[in-house]
Design a protein around this motif. Structure first.
Motif, PDB file in Angstrom:
ATOM      1  N   SER A 122       1.234  -1.109  -0.468  1.00  0.00           N
ATOM      2  CA  SER A 122       0.361   0.059   0.086  1.00  0.00           C
ATOM      3  C   SER A 122       0.629   1.511  -0.107  1.00  0.00           C
ATOM      4  CB  SER A 122      -1.395   0.112   1.485  1.00  0.00           C
ATOM      5  OG  SER A 122      -0.438   0.338   2.463  1.00  0.00           O
ATOM      6  N   THR A 175      -4.782  -4.501  -5.232  1.00  0.00           N
ATOM      7  CA  THR A 175      -6.326  -4.576  -5.158  1.00  0.00           C
ATOM      8  C   THR A 175      -6.877  -4.051  -4.450  1.00  0.00           C
ATOM      9  OG1 THR A 175      -7.153  -6.520  -4.427  1.00  0.00           O
ATOM     10  CG2 THR A 175      -6.411  -6.858  -6.119  1.00  0.00           C
ATOM     11  N   ASP A 176      -7.840  -2.878  -5.444  1.00  0.00           N
ATOM     12  CA  ASP A 176      -8.964  -2.322  -4.712  1.00  0.00           C
ATOM     13  C   ASP A 176      -9.693  -2.062  -3.253  1.00  0.00           C
ATOM     14  OD1 ASP A 176      -8.332   0.322  -6.131  1.00  0.00           O
ATOM     15  OD2 ASP A 176      -9.783  -0.642  -6.860  1.00  0.00           O
ATOM     16  N   ASP A 177      -9.958  -3.850  -3.219  1.00  0.00           N
ATOM     17  CA  ASP A 177     -10.096  -4.947  -2.564  1.00  0.00           C
ATOM     18  C   ASP A 177      -9.494  -5.205  -1.325  1.00  0.00           C
ATOM     19  OD1 ASP A 177     -12.315  -5.494  -3.298  1.00  0.00           O
ATOM     20  OD2 ASP A 177     -12.290  -7.556  -3.952  1.00  0.00           O
ATOM     21  N   MET A 200      -6.789  -2.990  -0.367  1.00  0.00           N
ATOM     22  CA  MET A 200      -7.502  -1.650   0.327  1.00  0.00           C
ATOM     23  C   MET A 200      -7.716  -1.400   0.843  1.00  0.00           C
ATOM     24  SD  MET A 200      -4.426   0.952   0.262  1.00  0.00           S
ATOM     25  CE  MET A 200      -4.849   2.481   0.620  1.00  0.00           C
ATOM     26  N   ALA A 201      -9.549  -1.842   0.756  1.00  0.00           N
ATOM     27  CA  ALA A 201      -9.922  -2.065   1.033  1.00  0.00           C
ATOM     28  C   ALA A 201     -10.288  -2.316   2.777  1.00  0.00           C
ATOM     29  CB  ALA A 201     -12.016  -1.942   0.562  1.00  0.00           C
TER      30      ALA A 201
END
Lengths: 171, 171
Positions: free
Chosen positions: B50, B103-105, B107-108
């Motif tokens: 990240s 991925t965005d997931d 990161m989430a």
DNA sequence: GACACCTGGTTCAACTTTTAAACAATAACT
DNA sequence: AGTTATTGTTTAAAAGTTGAACCAGGTGTC
């Protein structure tokens, strides 16, 4: 409640810690595996026993000192017993109890491998710390332990053990 | 050569360290397993990614920062990929390469669980350290890392990475 | 360019460890 | 006596780790 993030200094310190501890544990494991045929945790079991009065300790006490679960310890001691480094004895005054005893073979293994281990620790850690830092390291780590140990608990280190409740029915 | 044993102060510090690091790693693992469904190492993979430029890092770089073997990392990333938190991309300028991308997931997941993690770290470590001690902790750990990293090697932390050779063929 | 050699990364199989839950035996409390 | 808590082990499952082998692709040399 909003998160109290780490300050930049704290972040740096934290990352430095993560890296150092990973590397250190790895180094110790390899060195000991090489020289003693044991991972670090197992060596610690022997080392702890060697300093206990009469070279023996109850399983729960041992687990408490080493900060591991009893289940994990059972597994470890089972292997050490198979290796002949530890023997189990029944606890006479508490029939549930099981006492791990360091055998002469175990003591010999320890004496044979301790120098190499100490040398590794020294090179990795103490050779580049001054008196002040050694003291700080102890304080910092003691603080961490205290914080994690549930605040109600007294600090339990090997030094406390000879006087602990389960050690002996001397009372 | 006769063994240079640890002094009593060093022994105390060493034992305090052993106890603290065991307890700490255990605590972090449990907390993260609980809240994020990941062990600490895996969380660290995500955290490291990240902060990397473009949220991507080559496998070897990642392994180097985390101080683990490539083999171990492959295993970890495989799982994280299955979880959907990381994706792999081929490296265009070095066809051997494999790049791990958050991925965005992923990161989430990180954003969702970071507060709890930070809170744990803070309570375990930083809440009871003063400025001076934080600084000492960093210095001590950096020293350990340097000592163990083979003396020829430069220190490799996440901060060094954007400029490292393998990151990008900008030259 | 052909050769040897080095690197990046993955795979595989063996092994070790870890975990959690369940359990039996015993102790301790009420 | 009858709960409740503790000790320590067992079990089965899952997870992780290791090291070696391996392929593909780079690097350097002559």
């Amino acid at each position: 409640m909003t998160t109290r993030w780490l300050s930049p200094e704290e972040q740096r310190a934290w990352r430095a810690y993560i890296a150092a501890s990973a590397l250190l544990e790895d180094t110790l494991d390899r060195q000991l595996q090489q020289e003693a045929g044991l991972p670090h945790l197992y060596y610690s079991v022997l080392a702890t026993l060697s300093e206990a009065p009469d070279r023996r300790l109850r399983m729960t006490d041992l687990a408490e000192v080493l900060k591991i679960t009893r289940s994990r310890l059972t597994y470890a001691v089972a292997r050490l017993e198979k290796d002949g480094a530890v023997r189990r004895e029944d606890c006479t005054w508490d029939k549930r109890g099981s006492i791990a005893v360091l055998t002469d073979d175990g003591m010999a293994l320890l004496e044979r491998t301790a120098p190499g281990h100490v040398e590794t620790v020294r090179r990795a850690v103490f050779d580049h710390l001054d008196r002040e830092q050694v003291e700080q390291l102890e304080r910092i780590c003691t603080g961490i332990t205290k914080a994690l140990q549930g605040d109600g608990a007294e600090a339990v280190t090997a030094d406390d053990l000879p006087w602990r409740r389960r050690s002996c029915p001397s009372s």
